[in-house]
Design an enzyme around this catalytic site. Structure first.
Site, PDB file in Angstrom:
ATOM      1  N   ASN A   1       0.864  -1.170   0.000  1.00  0.00           N
ATOM      2  CA  ASN A   1       0.000   0.000   0.000  1.00  0.00           C
ATOM      3  C   ASN A   1       0.908   1.229   0.000  1.00  0.00           C
ATOM      4  OD1 ASN A   1      -1.619   2.159   0.655  1.00  0.00           O
ATOM      5  ND2 ASN A   1      -2.544   1.198   2.453  1.00  0.00           N
ATOM      6  N   VAL A   2       0.881   2.017  -1.068  1.00  0.00           N
ATOM      7  CA  VAL A   2       1.805   3.159  -1.170  1.00  0.00           C
ATOM      8  C   VAL A   2       1.603   4.165  -0.039  1.00  0.00           C
ATOM      9  CG1 VAL A   2       2.058   2.991  -3.697  1.00  0.00           C
ATOM     10  CG2 VAL A   2       0.301   4.500  -2.727  1.00  0.00           C
TER      11      VAL A   2
ATOM     12  N   TYR B   1      -9.252  15.194  -3.789  1.00  0.00           N
ATOM     13  CA  TYR B   1      -8.474  14.713  -4.942  1.00  0.00           C
ATOM     14  C   TYR B   1      -7.714  15.870  -5.609  1.00  0.00           C
ATOM     15  CZ  TYR B   1      -7.894  11.977  -9.339  1.00  0.00           C
ATOM     16  OH  TYR B   1      -7.408  11.323 -10.441  1.00  0.00           O
TER      17      TYR B   1
ATOM     18  N   LYS C   1      -3.628  16.017  -5.869  1.00  0.00           N
ATOM     19  CA  LYS C   1      -2.922  16.079  -7.157  1.00  0.00           C
ATOM     20  C   LYS C   1      -2.155  17.402  -7.302  1.00  0.00           C
ATOM     21  CE  LYS C   1      -4.256  12.050  -8.778  1.00  0.00           C
ATOM     22  NZ  LYS C   1      -3.312  10.928  -8.840  1.00  0.00           N
TER      23      LYS C   1
END
Ligand code: NAP
Length: 242
Positions: free
Chosen positions: A59-60, A153, A157
Protein backbone atom coordinates in the site's frame (compact mmCIF):
# COMPACT_ATOMS: atom_id res chain seq x y z
CA UNK A 1 19.12 -5.10 -15.55
CA UNK A 2 17.24 -1.84 -16.00
CA UNK A 3 14.01 -1.75 -14.00
CA UNK A 4 10.86 0.34 -14.16
CA UNK A 5 8.65 0.51 -11.06
CA UNK A 6 5.00 1.33 -11.69
CA UNK A 7 2.76 1.87 -8.67
CA UNK A 8 -0.84 0.82 -9.24
CA UNK A 9 0.31 -1.33 -12.13
CA UNK A 10 -2.39 -3.98 -11.83
CA UNK A 11 -5.14 -2.14 -13.68
CA UNK A 12 -6.05 0.80 -15.90
CA UNK A 13 -3.43 3.37 -16.76
CA UNK A 14 -0.78 1.62 -14.65
CA UNK A 15 -1.21 -1.64 -16.54
CA UNK A 16 -0.87 0.14 -19.90
CA UNK A 17 2.33 1.78 -18.62
CA UNK A 18 3.73 -1.59 -17.49
CA UNK A 19 3.13 -3.02 -20.96
CA UNK A 20 4.73 0.01 -22.60
CA UNK A 21 7.80 -0.30 -20.34
CA UNK A 22 8.04 -3.98 -21.31
CA UNK A 23 8.04 -2.93 -24.97
CA UNK A 24 10.93 -0.60 -24.16
CA UNK A 25 12.85 -3.54 -22.68
CA UNK A 26 12.55 -2.80 -18.97
CA UNK A 27 12.22 -5.41 -16.25
CA UNK A 28 8.88 -4.26 -14.86
CA UNK A 29 8.19 -4.05 -11.12
CA UNK A 30 4.40 -4.14 -10.90
CA UNK A 31 3.07 -2.68 -7.66
CA UNK A 32 -0.54 -3.23 -6.61
CA UNK A 33 -2.58 -2.91 -3.44
CA UNK A 34 -4.81 -5.98 -3.26
CA UNK A 35 -5.98 -7.20 -6.66
CA UNK A 36 -3.49 -10.00 -7.25
CA UNK A 37 -5.42 -11.56 -10.14
CA UNK A 38 -5.30 -8.29 -12.07
CA UNK A 39 -1.61 -7.85 -11.23
CA UNK A 40 -0.91 -11.35 -12.54
CA UNK A 41 -2.69 -10.45 -15.79
CA UNK A 42 -0.42 -7.42 -16.13
CA UNK A 43 2.62 -9.64 -15.55
CA UNK A 44 1.43 -12.04 -18.26
CA UNK A 45 1.01 -9.11 -20.65
CA UNK A 46 4.54 -7.93 -19.81
CA UNK A 47 5.92 -11.40 -20.57
CA UNK A 48 3.92 -11.55 -23.80
CA UNK A 49 5.95 -8.52 -24.92
CA UNK A 50 9.10 -10.62 -24.44
CA UNK A 51 10.19 -8.86 -21.26
CA UNK A 52 10.32 -9.84 -17.59
CA UNK A 53 8.70 -8.55 -14.46
CA UNK A 54 7.66 -9.25 -10.90
CA UNK A 55 4.86 -8.31 -8.53
CA UNK A 56 5.42 -6.07 -5.51
CA UNK A 57 2.39 -5.84 -3.24
CA UNK A 58 2.30 -2.85 -0.93
CA UNK A 59 0.00 0.00 0.00
CA UNK A 60 1.81 3.16 -1.17
CA UNK A 61 0.13 5.09 1.65
CA UNK A 62 1.61 2.86 4.35
CA UNK A 63 5.15 4.00 5.12
CA UNK A 64 6.06 0.84 7.06
CA UNK A 65 4.78 -1.46 4.30
CA UNK A 66 6.62 0.49 1.60
CA UNK A 67 9.80 0.28 3.66
CA UNK A 68 9.34 -3.42 4.30
CA UNK A 69 8.52 -4.52 0.74
CA UNK A 70 10.17 -1.96 -1.54
CA UNK A 71 12.99 -1.10 0.86
CA UNK A 72 13.87 -4.80 1.11
CA UNK A 73 13.72 -5.22 -2.66
CA UNK A 74 16.15 -2.33 -3.12
CA UNK A 75 18.43 -3.71 -0.40
CA UNK A 76 18.41 -7.25 -1.87
CA UNK A 77 18.86 -6.19 -5.50
CA UNK A 78 21.81 -3.81 -5.31
CA UNK A 79 23.06 -4.84 -8.76
CA UNK A 80 19.76 -3.81 -10.32
CA UNK A 81 18.89 -0.23 -11.07
CA UNK A 82 15.40 1.26 -10.87
CA UNK A 83 15.82 3.70 -13.71
CA UNK A 84 12.15 4.61 -14.09
CA UNK A 85 9.60 5.30 -11.35
CA UNK A 86 5.99 6.03 -12.25
CA UNK A 87 3.97 7.17 -9.23
CA UNK A 88 0.61 6.17 -10.65
CA UNK A 89 -1.37 4.63 -7.77
CA UNK A 90 -4.37 6.73 -6.86
CA UNK A 91 -7.97 6.63 -5.74
CA UNK A 92 -10.87 9.02 -5.72
CA UNK A 93 -13.53 9.32 -3.02
CA UNK A 94 -15.67 12.17 -4.29
CA UNK A 95 -17.95 14.25 -2.14
CA UNK A 96 -18.90 17.88 -1.83
CA UNK A 97 -16.78 19.51 0.91
CA UNK A 98 -19.89 20.01 3.01
CA UNK A 99 -20.49 16.25 3.17
CA UNK A 100 -16.88 15.08 3.11
CA UNK A 101 -15.71 12.86 5.96
CA UNK A 102 -12.26 12.98 7.54
CA UNK A 103 -11.73 9.46 6.21
CA UNK A 104 -12.45 10.48 2.61
CA UNK A 105 -10.11 13.45 2.92
CA UNK A 106 -7.30 11.46 4.55
CA UNK A 107 -7.55 8.39 2.30
CA UNK A 108 -7.17 10.35 -0.92
CA UNK A 109 -4.40 12.61 0.38
CA UNK A 110 -2.59 9.66 1.88
CA UNK A 111 -2.48 7.50 -1.22
CA UNK A 112 -1.69 10.17 -3.82
CA UNK A 113 0.47 12.61 -1.92
CA UNK A 114 2.04 10.59 0.90
CA UNK A 115 2.29 7.64 -1.47
CA UNK A 116 4.43 9.73 -3.83
CA UNK A 117 6.67 10.61 -0.86
CA UNK A 118 7.04 7.11 0.59
CA UNK A 119 7.83 5.41 -2.71
CA UNK A 120 10.08 8.10 -4.17
CA UNK A 121 12.17 8.17 -0.97
CA UNK A 122 13.03 4.49 -1.43
CA UNK A 123 14.08 4.86 -5.06
CA UNK A 124 15.66 8.29 -5.31
CA UNK A 125 19.00 7.49 -3.70
CA UNK A 126 19.78 4.79 -6.28
CA UNK A 127 19.01 7.21 -9.11
CA UNK A 128 21.21 9.92 -7.61
CA UNK A 129 24.11 7.49 -7.17
CA UNK A 130 23.80 6.30 -10.79
CA UNK A 131 23.31 9.87 -11.96
CA UNK A 132 20.36 8.87 -14.08
CA UNK A 133 16.64 8.49 -13.50
CA UNK A 134 13.18 9.25 -14.74
CA UNK A 135 10.36 9.99 -12.29
CA UNK A 136 6.87 10.49 -13.68
CA UNK A 137 3.96 11.40 -11.42
CA UNK A 138 0.37 10.75 -12.47
CA UNK A 139 -1.65 13.79 -11.50
CA UNK A 140 -4.92 15.04 -12.98
CA UNK A 141 -6.78 17.86 -14.63
CA UNK A 142 -8.50 18.06 -11.23
CA UNK A 143 -5.21 19.15 -9.63
CA UNK A 144 -4.74 21.96 -12.14
CA UNK A 145 -8.24 23.31 -12.60
CA UNK A 146 -9.90 22.07 -9.40
CA UNK A 147 -13.13 20.14 -9.79
CA UNK A 148 -16.21 20.49 -7.57
CA UNK A 149 -16.83 17.36 -5.53
CA UNK A 150 -13.11 16.61 -5.48
CA UNK A 151 -11.51 18.98 -2.97
CA UNK A 152 -9.58 16.02 -1.54
CA UNK A 153 -8.47 14.71 -4.94
CA UNK A 154 -7.72 18.19 -6.37
CA UNK A 155 -5.64 19.02 -3.27
CA UNK A 156 -3.74 15.72 -3.46
CA UNK A 157 -2.92 16.08 -7.16
CA UNK A 158 -2.03 19.79 -6.85
CA UNK A 159 0.28 18.80 -3.99
CA UNK A 160 2.04 16.27 -6.19
CA UNK A 161 2.44 18.91 -8.91
CA UNK A 162 4.19 21.19 -6.40
CA UNK A 163 6.41 18.35 -5.25
CA UNK A 164 7.23 17.47 -8.88
CA UNK A 165 8.46 21.00 -9.56
CA UNK A 166 10.47 21.22 -6.34
CA UNK A 167 12.10 17.81 -6.64
CA UNK A 168 12.91 18.43 -10.32
CA UNK A 169 15.12 21.34 -9.27
CA UNK A 170 16.75 19.40 -6.44
CA UNK A 171 17.93 16.51 -8.61
CA UNK A 172 18.44 18.04 -12.07
CA UNK A 173 22.22 18.21 -11.68
CA UNK A 174 22.30 14.47 -11.04
CA UNK A 175 20.66 13.55 -14.35
CA UNK A 176 17.27 12.74 -12.83
CA UNK A 177 14.19 14.27 -14.44
CA UNK A 178 10.87 14.63 -12.61
CA UNK A 179 7.72 15.32 -14.59
CA UNK A 180 3.97 14.95 -14.20
CA UNK A 181 1.18 13.87 -16.50
CA UNK A 182 -2.31 15.28 -16.03
CA UNK A 183 -4.99 13.19 -17.73
CA UNK A 184 -8.58 14.36 -18.22
CA UNK A 185 -11.18 11.60 -18.62
CA UNK A 186 -9.53 8.24 -19.34
CA UNK A 187 -11.51 5.02 -19.78
CA UNK A 188 -10.60 2.81 -16.77
CA UNK A 189 -12.27 1.30 -13.69
CA UNK A 190 -11.91 4.70 -12.01
CA UNK A 191 -14.24 6.34 -14.51
CA UNK A 192 -16.48 3.31 -15.15
CA UNK A 193 -19.33 4.68 -13.01
CA UNK A 194 -19.36 8.08 -14.75
CA UNK A 195 -21.83 9.00 -17.49
CA UNK A 196 -19.38 8.71 -20.37
CA UNK A 197 -21.73 9.93 -23.07
CA UNK A 198 -22.64 13.11 -21.20
CA UNK A 199 -19.08 13.90 -20.10
CA UNK A 200 -17.50 13.08 -23.48
CA UNK A 201 -19.77 15.71 -25.03
CA UNK A 202 -17.83 18.32 -22.98
CA UNK A 203 -14.51 17.17 -24.42
CA UNK A 204 -13.53 18.90 -27.68
CA UNK A 205 -12.39 15.52 -29.05
CA UNK A 206 -15.77 14.13 -28.05
CA UNK A 207 -14.42 11.01 -26.36
CA UNK A 208 -12.61 9.69 -23.29
CA UNK A 209 -8.90 8.99 -23.72
CA UNK A 210 -7.37 5.53 -23.48
CA UNK A 211 -4.85 4.21 -20.96
CA UNK A 212 -2.52 3.46 -23.89
CA UNK A 213 -2.52 7.13 -24.91
CA UNK A 214 -1.36 8.04 -21.40
CA UNK A 215 1.29 5.30 -21.49
CA UNK A 216 2.66 6.74 -24.75
CA UNK A 217 3.22 10.08 -22.99
CA UNK A 218 5.02 8.29 -20.15
CA UNK A 219 7.24 6.61 -22.74
CA UNK A 220 8.19 10.03 -24.09
CA UNK A 221 9.25 11.31 -20.66
CA UNK A 222 11.18 8.07 -20.13
CA UNK A 223 13.03 8.39 -23.44
CA UNK A 224 16.48 9.94 -23.82
CA UNK A 225 14.81 12.45 -26.18
CA UNK A 226 13.11 14.06 -23.16
CA UNK A 227 16.40 14.52 -21.30
CA UNK A 228 16.17 18.33 -21.13
CA UNK A 229 12.54 18.39 -19.91
CA UNK A 230 11.99 18.47 -16.16
CA UNK A 231 9.47 19.94 -13.71
CA UNK A 232 6.88 19.88 -16.49
CA UNK A 233 3.19 18.95 -16.35
CA UNK A 234 1.80 17.47 -19.55
CA UNK A 235 -1.95 17.64 -20.09
CA UNK A 236 -3.70 14.77 -21.86
CA UNK A 237 -7.35 15.68 -21.99
CA UNK A 238 -8.60 15.88 -25.57
CA UNK A 239 -8.65 19.68 -25.38
CA UNK A 240 -10.91 19.83 -22.30
CA UNK A 241 -8.63 22.31 -20.57
CA UNK A 242 -5.38 23.93 -21.65
P1 NAP B 1 -7.83 2.44 -11.54
O1 NAP B 1 -8.26 1.82 -12.81
O2 NAP B 1 -8.82 2.63 -10.45
O3 NAP B 1 -6.55 1.63 -10.98
C1 NAP B 1 -5.99 2.04 -9.76
C2 NAP B 1 -4.68 1.31 -9.56
O4 NAP B 1 -4.05 1.85 -8.38
C3 NAP B 1 -4.86 -0.17 -9.31
O5 NAP B 1 -3.76 -0.82 -9.88
C4 NAP B 1 -4.84 -0.28 -7.79
O6 NAP B 1 -4.36 -1.55 -7.30
C5 NAP B 1 -3.80 0.79 -7.47
N1 NAP B 1 -3.91 1.30 -6.11
C6 NAP B 1 -4.95 1.93 -5.52
N2 NAP B 1 -4.65 2.25 -4.26
C7 NAP B 1 -3.40 1.80 -4.03
C8 NAP B 1 -2.52 1.82 -2.92
N3 NAP B 1 -2.90 2.36 -1.75
N4 NAP B 1 -1.29 1.25 -3.03
C9 NAP B 1 -0.90 0.68 -4.19
N5 NAP B 1 -1.68 0.65 -5.31
C10 NAP B 1 -2.91 1.20 -5.21
O7 NAP B 1 -7.22 3.91 -11.79
P2 NAP B 1 -6.70 4.61 -13.15
O8 NAP B 1 -7.86 5.28 -13.79
O9 NAP B 1 -5.85 3.68 -13.91
O10 NAP B 1 -5.82 5.77 -12.50
C11 NAP B 1 -4.41 5.71 -12.40
C12 NAP B 1 -3.89 7.07 -11.96
O11 NAP B 1 -4.29 8.05 -12.93
C13 NAP B 1 -4.43 7.54 -10.62
O12 NAP B 1 -3.43 8.24 -9.92
C14 NAP B 1 -5.53 8.50 -11.00
O13 NAP B 1 -5.78 9.45 -10.00
C15 NAP B 1 -4.96 9.11 -12.27
N6 NAP B 1 -5.97 9.69 -13.15
C16 NAP B 1 -6.92 8.92 -13.74
C17 NAP B 1 -7.85 9.51 -14.58
C18 NAP B 1 -8.94 8.72 -15.29
O14 NAP B 1 -9.79 9.35 -15.92
N7 NAP B 1 -8.96 7.39 -15.21
C19 NAP B 1 -7.80 10.89 -14.81
C20 NAP B 1 -6.81 11.64 -14.20
C21 NAP B 1 -5.88 11.03 -13.39
P3 NAP B 1 -5.39 -2.79 -7.05
O15 NAP B 1 -5.71 -3.34 -8.41
O16 NAP B 1 -4.61 -3.76 -6.21
O17 NAP B 1 -6.60 -2.25 -6.37
Amino acid sequence: MKCALITGGSRGIGRAICIKMAELGYHVLINYKGNEAAAQETLEAVKAKGSTGELLQFNVGDAAEVQQVLGSWVENNKEQQIEVLVNNAGIREDSLMFWMTDTQWNNVLNISLNGFYHVTKQVLNGMLLKRYGRIINMVSLSGIKGLPGQTNYSAAKAGVIGATKALAQEVAKRGVTVNAIAPGFIKTDMTAALNEKELAAQVPMNRFGTAEEVADAVAFFVSRSAGYITGEVLNINGGLHT
